[in-house]
Design an enzyme around this catalytic site. Structure first.
Site, short mmCIF file in Angstrom:
data_model
loop_
_atom_site.label_atom_id
_atom_site.label_comp_id
_atom_site.label_asym_id
_atom_site.label_seq_id
_atom_site.Cartn_x
_atom_site.Cartn_y
_atom_site.Cartn_z
N ASP A 83 -10.96 24.01 -66.47
CA ASP A 83 -10.37 24.86 -65.44
C ASP A 83 -11.46 25.36 -64.50
OD1 ASP A 83 -8.37 26.35 -64.15
OD2 ASP A 83 -8.72 28.11 -65.42
N SER A 215 0.32 33.98 -64.26
CA SER A 215 0.77 34.82 -65.37
C SER A 215 1.82 35.81 -64.87
CB SER A 215 -0.40 35.59 -65.98
OG SER A 215 -1.19 34.75 -66.81
#
Length: 310
Positions: A83, A215
């Site tokens: 990532d 999120s």
């Protein structure tokens, strides 16, 4: 089943109009919680490692933990992804070290510089059988070493996205439509630019798109953190229904990191507050693992819509 690339995952996700969850991992308990959820939900999963996680736990420890996950859940398609790789050297090290997917994030550079760096990474990774994600547009917020002030965030230009994909040969593209890193994603009413997403998806028909900073910042965990001594006032994430909608519009990968941190931290705080005499790490780390498993299973079923897709 050995580690897989995201290629087949994304093909199925695009056709099925769902997204695969990409969950950031840092230690054994986080990996175990995610894999237990994926097994329960019969869902494909991407375990992703940031540069910060790699510095914290070391490459060898993380890859061996992921090897254990693959052996423990042989029926679950698992990809190992870097990532926010910020250099060719880091991406090369991860490809050489067993990662099946890497992200090269050149979004801080000019368009041409981003293309040149991404081309270099894609050429190397593809020759080794790995796949590449890139980013066009800039997300605000903070995640590990990624720090972008709101005034420097920029949404992805649809026409540039087409040129970028054609010239770089990347396998997926992270776009900016209003999400952001960290626990403080919106000051007012949450909004994503679905018109922009629709345009990009139309121009890049069949091509997998990615959402970072996605999120939901689950209120239950924020409240629990604050109740047991934390200080996370005003945290707000992306509503589940928005992410579910994005998964039906060409977004095949949705990143989750902050919610994992909140789930584990809230559970550890609660466990230690309720049992001040506890000093066995297994008691509070086990509670964190359980919270992650429950939370990830919920996301797979209700937000990603990727349950029972194996």
């Amino acid at each position: 089943m050995p580690l897989v690339t995201t290629t087949e995952m994304f093909t199925k996700a695009y056709e099925g109009k769902y997204a695969v969850g990409a969950f950031n991992v840092n230690n054994m308990e986080i990996i175990q919680g995610i894999i237990e959820a994926a097994r329960e939900e019969e869902a494909p999963v991407i375990l992703q490692v940031s540069a910060g996680a790699r510095n914290y736990a070391k490459h060898i420890y993380l890859t061996k933990l992921v090897e254990g996950a693959v052996a423990d859940a042989p029926d679950v398609p698992i990809a190992l992804h870097l990532d926010h790789g910020d250099s060719f050297e880091l991406c090369k090290a991860c490809v050489d070290g067993g990662f099946t997917s890497v992200m090269i994030d050149g979004s801080q550079y000019t368009f041409e510089e981003n293309i040149a760096l991404t081309q270099k990474v894609a050429a190397y990774a593809h020759a080794k059988g790995a796949v590449v994600e890139a980013e066009l547009g800039t997300l605000a917020g903070i995640e590990d070493d990624v720090h972008v002030a709101a005034e420097y965030a920029s949404f992805t230009d649809p026409a540039q996205a087409v040129e970028f994909v054609e010239r770089t040969g990347v396998d997926s593209l992270a776009i900016a439509i209003g999400t952001s890193h960290g626990a403080y994603k919106f000051k007012g009413t949450p909004q994503l630019d679905f018109q922009r997403l629709e345009k990009i998806s139309q121009l890049l028909s069949g091509f997998p798109l990615v959402l970072h900073g996605a999120s939901t910042v689950i209120p239950e965990f924020v409240e629990k953190c604050n109740l047991y001594g934390g200080k996370i006032p005003g945290a707000q994430g992306v509503p589940e229904q928005m992410l579910l909608k994005a998964g039906k519009m060409g977004v095949c990968k949705i990143n989750v990191d902050t919610d994992l941190r909140l789930a584990m931290t809230a559970s550890i705080r609660e466990t230690l507050a309720n049992d001040p005499a506890a000093f066995d790490p297994r008691s509070y780390l086990g509670a964190g693992r359980d919270a992650i498993r429950t939370m990830v299973a919920h996301k797979m079923s209700n937000m990603l819509n990727c349950s029972h897709r194996i």
